[in-house]
Motif scaffolding. Structure first.
Motif, mmCIF file in Angstrom:
data_model
loop_
_atom_site.group_PDB
_atom_site.id
_atom_site.type_symbol
_atom_site.label_atom_id
_atom_site.label_comp_id
_atom_site.label_asym_id
_atom_site.label_seq_id
_atom_site.Cartn_x
_atom_site.Cartn_y
_atom_site.Cartn_z
ATOM 1 N N ALA A 184 -3.087 0.965 60.706
ATOM 2 C CA ALA A 184 -3.363 -0.463 60.873
ATOM 3 C C ALA A 184 -3.546 -0.821 62.342
ATOM 4 C CB ALA A 184 -2.233 -1.288 60.260
ATOM 5 N N GLY A 185 -2.774 -0.177 63.233
ATOM 6 C CA GLY A 185 -2.935 -0.434 64.660
ATOM 7 C C GLY A 185 -4.302 -0.001 65.163
ATOM 8 N N LYS A 186 -4.749 1.191 64.753
ATOM 9 C CA LYS A 186 -6.072 1.658 65.184
ATOM 10 C C LYS A 186 -7.179 0.783 64.602
ATOM 11 C CE LYS A 186 -5.399 5.862 63.713
ATOM 12 N NZ LYS A 186 -5.628 7.301 63.416
ATOM 13 N N GLU A 187 -7.014 0.357 63.367
ATOM 14 C CA GLU A 187 -8.026 -0.499 62.756
ATOM 15 C C GLU A 187 -8.055 -1.874 63.415
ATOM 16 O OE1 GLU A 187 -9.594 -1.535 58.227
ATOM 17 O OE2 GLU A 187 -7.725 -0.433 58.568
ATOM 18 N N LEU A 261 -5.526 -11.278 58.367
ATOM 19 C CA LEU A 261 -4.501 -11.449 57.337
ATOM 20 C C LEU A 261 -4.662 -10.412 56.225
ATOM 21 C CD1 LEU A 261 -4.471 -15.352 57.087
ATOM 22 C CD2 LEU A 261 -2.760 -13.896 58.167
ATOM 23 N N GLU A 262 -5.902 -10.076 55.896
ATOM 24 C CA GLU A 262 -6.124 -9.029 54.891
ATOM 25 C C GLU A 262 -5.618 -7.680 55.387
ATOM 26 O OE1 GLU A 262 -10.216 -8.986 53.918
ATOM 27 O OE2 GLU A 262 -10.170 -10.906 52.833
ATOM 28 N N LEU A 263 -5.821 -7.396 56.675
ATOM 29 C CA LEU A 263 -5.330 -6.134 57.233
ATOM 30 C C LEU A 263 -3.812 -6.094 57.221
ATOM 31 C CD1 LEU A 263 -5.831 -3.443 58.636
ATOM 32 C CD2 LEU A 263 -5.947 -4.670 60.813
ATOM 33 N N MET A 264 -3.173 -7.216 57.523
ATOM 34 C CA MET A 264 -1.714 -7.282 57.499
ATOM 35 C C MET A 264 -1.177 -7.046 56.091
ATOM 36 S SD MET A 264 0.612 -10.537 58.611
ATOM 37 C CE MET A 264 2.323 -10.686 58.090
ATOM 38 N N GLU A 265 -1.791 -7.676 55.107
ATOM 39 C CA GLU A 265 -1.349 -7.472 53.722
ATOM 40 C C GLU A 265 -1.635 -6.057 53.259
ATOM 41 O OE1 GLU A 265 -1.844 -9.701 49.361
ATOM 42 O OE2 GLU A 265 -3.203 -10.155 51.019
ATOM 43 N N HIS A 266 -2.780 -5.510 53.649
ATOM 44 C CA HIS A 266 -3.119 -4.131 53.274
ATOM 45 C C HIS A 266 -2.130 -3.141 53.886
ATOM 46 C CE1 HIS A 266 -5.653 -0.714 52.226
ATOM 47 N NE2 HIS A 266 -5.585 -0.301 53.486
ATOM 48 N N MET A 267 -1.669 -3.406 55.081
ATOM 49 C CA MET A 267 -0.692 -2.521 55.726
ATOM 50 C C MET A 267 0.595 -2.468 54.919
ATOM 51 S SD MET A 267 1.040 -2.904 59.516
ATOM 52 C CE MET A 267 2.011 -4.320 58.951
ATOM 53 N N PHE A 268 1.079 -3.630 54.470
ATOM 54 C CA PHE A 268 2.313 -3.662 53.685
ATOM 55 C C PHE A 268 2.137 -2.928 52.354
ATOM 56 C CE2 PHE A 268 3.501 -7.695 56.091
ATOM 57 C CZ PHE A 268 4.409 -7.018 56.892
ATOM 58 N N ARG A 269 0.992 -3.111 51.723
ATOM 59 C CA ARG A 269 0.779 -2.447 50.431
ATOM 60 C C ARG A 269 0.664 -0.942 50.576
ATOM 61 N NH1 ARG A 269 0.139 -5.949 46.413
ATOM 62 N NH2 ARG A 269 -0.437 -8.106 46.892
ATOM 63 N N GLU A 270 0.012 -0.497 51.648
ATOM 64 C CA GLU A 270 -0.092 0.942 51.866
ATOM 65 C C GLU A 270 1.280 1.541 52.185
ATOM 66 O OE1 GLU A 270 -2.589 3.100 51.586
ATOM 67 O OE2 GLU A 270 -3.779 1.484 50.711
ATOM 68 N N MET A 271 2.110 0.817 52.909
ATOM 69 C CA MET A 271 3.454 1.308 53.189
ATOM 70 C C MET A 271 4.279 1.409 51.916
ATOM 71 S SD MET A 271 4.341 -0.731 56.706
ATOM 72 C CE MET A 271 6.006 -0.076 56.765
ATOM 73 N N ALA A 272 4.071 0.454 51.004
ATOM 74 C CA ALA A 272 4.813 0.490 49.748
ATOM 75 C C ALA A 272 4.321 1.608 48.833
ATOM 76 C CB ALA A 272 4.681 -0.863 49.030
ATOM 77 N N ASN A 273 3.012 1.862 48.851
ATOM 78 C CA ASN A 273 2.462 2.921 47.995
ATOM 79 C C ASN A 273 2.682 4.303 48.562
ATOM 80 O OD1 ASN A 273 1.501 0.947 46.234
ATOM 81 N ND2 ASN A 273 -0.463 0.786 47.298
#
Length: 274
Positions: A184-187, A261-273
């Motif tokens: 997420a940081g690189k993106e 905001l989409e990137l922030m939400e995607h980061m949380f979902r990827e961490m959970a998965n």
């Protein structure tokens, strides 16, 4: 002789024992780590014009729905040395979410800085109240425009909602996958440069044509001084372009905010998965 009434000390006002109250306080403080780290690093919330007591009160109030709906680790774990990795994990999650937004928000500042340099306004700088550093005026206007759009479209409320929902996806005290954080940081850095180019390119491209025109005129008529003719023309064209491009800039900023905001939400979902 009157006898004093006998009080039953076992049936007093119901309350909490001191040890139980301290355990609640420890769990509450642990639940506040992620939100507090986000508020200290996210744009708008981390601005210097928002006083530190206000940020602390925001963290305390926003933690109320979290501790009432999400189970916290036992107090025995929070007071032991095993709590150090859990504390660092919570701080890392909050800081990463805030920094992702801050990096993408930096696209407005980069775009304004490049426009100011092209228009010859790099010397017109003042102190930015949000960061406390000296930045060009155009860059500060772009940053304030981005923050105003962020508040106008309720982006701050959406960001807080995503953060509070992350407690369900990533329960406090659980393991953390650092891979999605780095991705997420690189993106976010990629988004920052991409969005900054898209925001500044309409104005910079027109100013480039204006500078070419000024060069042709001063070459064909050497008596036309570049400082008395070219500089006022460049400044006038910059103001005109920024004025007529404000509606399009608002739509562009809204699109940038949605992507962040989409990137922030995607980061949380990827961490959970993960």
């Amino acid at each position: 002789m009157l006898q004093p009434p006998a009080f039953n000390y076992d049936s007093g006002i119901p309350g909490l024992e001191l040890a139980e109250l301290l355990s609640y306080a420890v769990q509450y403080a642990f639940g506040m780590l992620r939100i507090g780290a986000f508020i200290l690093s996210a744009p708008f919330f981390a601005a210097r014009y928002i006083m530190l007591p206000v940020r602390i009160m925001m963290s305390v109030i926003l933690t109320l729905p979290v501790v009432n709906s999400v189970p916290m680790p036992p107090v025995d774990q929070l007071v032991a040395l095993t709590a150090v990795p859990m504390i660092l994990t919570e701080l890392t999650i909050g800081l990463a979410a805030g920094l992702v937004l801050s990096i993408i928000f930096g696209s407005a500042s980069v775009a304004g800085d490049r426009i100011a340099a092209t228009a010859g306004l790099g010397f017109a700088a003042q102190i930015d109240p949000a960061s406390g550093t000296s930045v060009p005026v155009v860059s500060q206007l772009f940053s304030l425009f981005m923050l105003a759009t962020f508040v106008a479209v309720d982006g701050h409320l959406i960001a807080l909602n995503i953060l509070i929902d992350s407690y369900t996806l990533l329960p406090p005290g659980g393991p953390m996958n650092a891979g999605p954080l780095l991705a997420a940081g690189k993106e976010a850095v990629s988004y920052m440069f991409n969005f900054s180019v898209q925001l500044m390119m309409p104005v910079v491209s027109v100013l480039l044509l204006v500078n070419v025109l000024i060069g042709v005129i001063t070459r064909s008529a050497p008596q036309m001084n570049i400082f008395s003719f070219g500089f006022p023309m460049t400044l006038t064209m910059t103001v005109v372009l920024l004025f007529f491009g404000a509606p399009v800039l608002g739509k562009a900023c809204e699109w940038v905010l949605g992507s962040s905001l989409e990137l922030m939400e995607h980061m949380f979902r990827e961490m959970a998965n993960g």
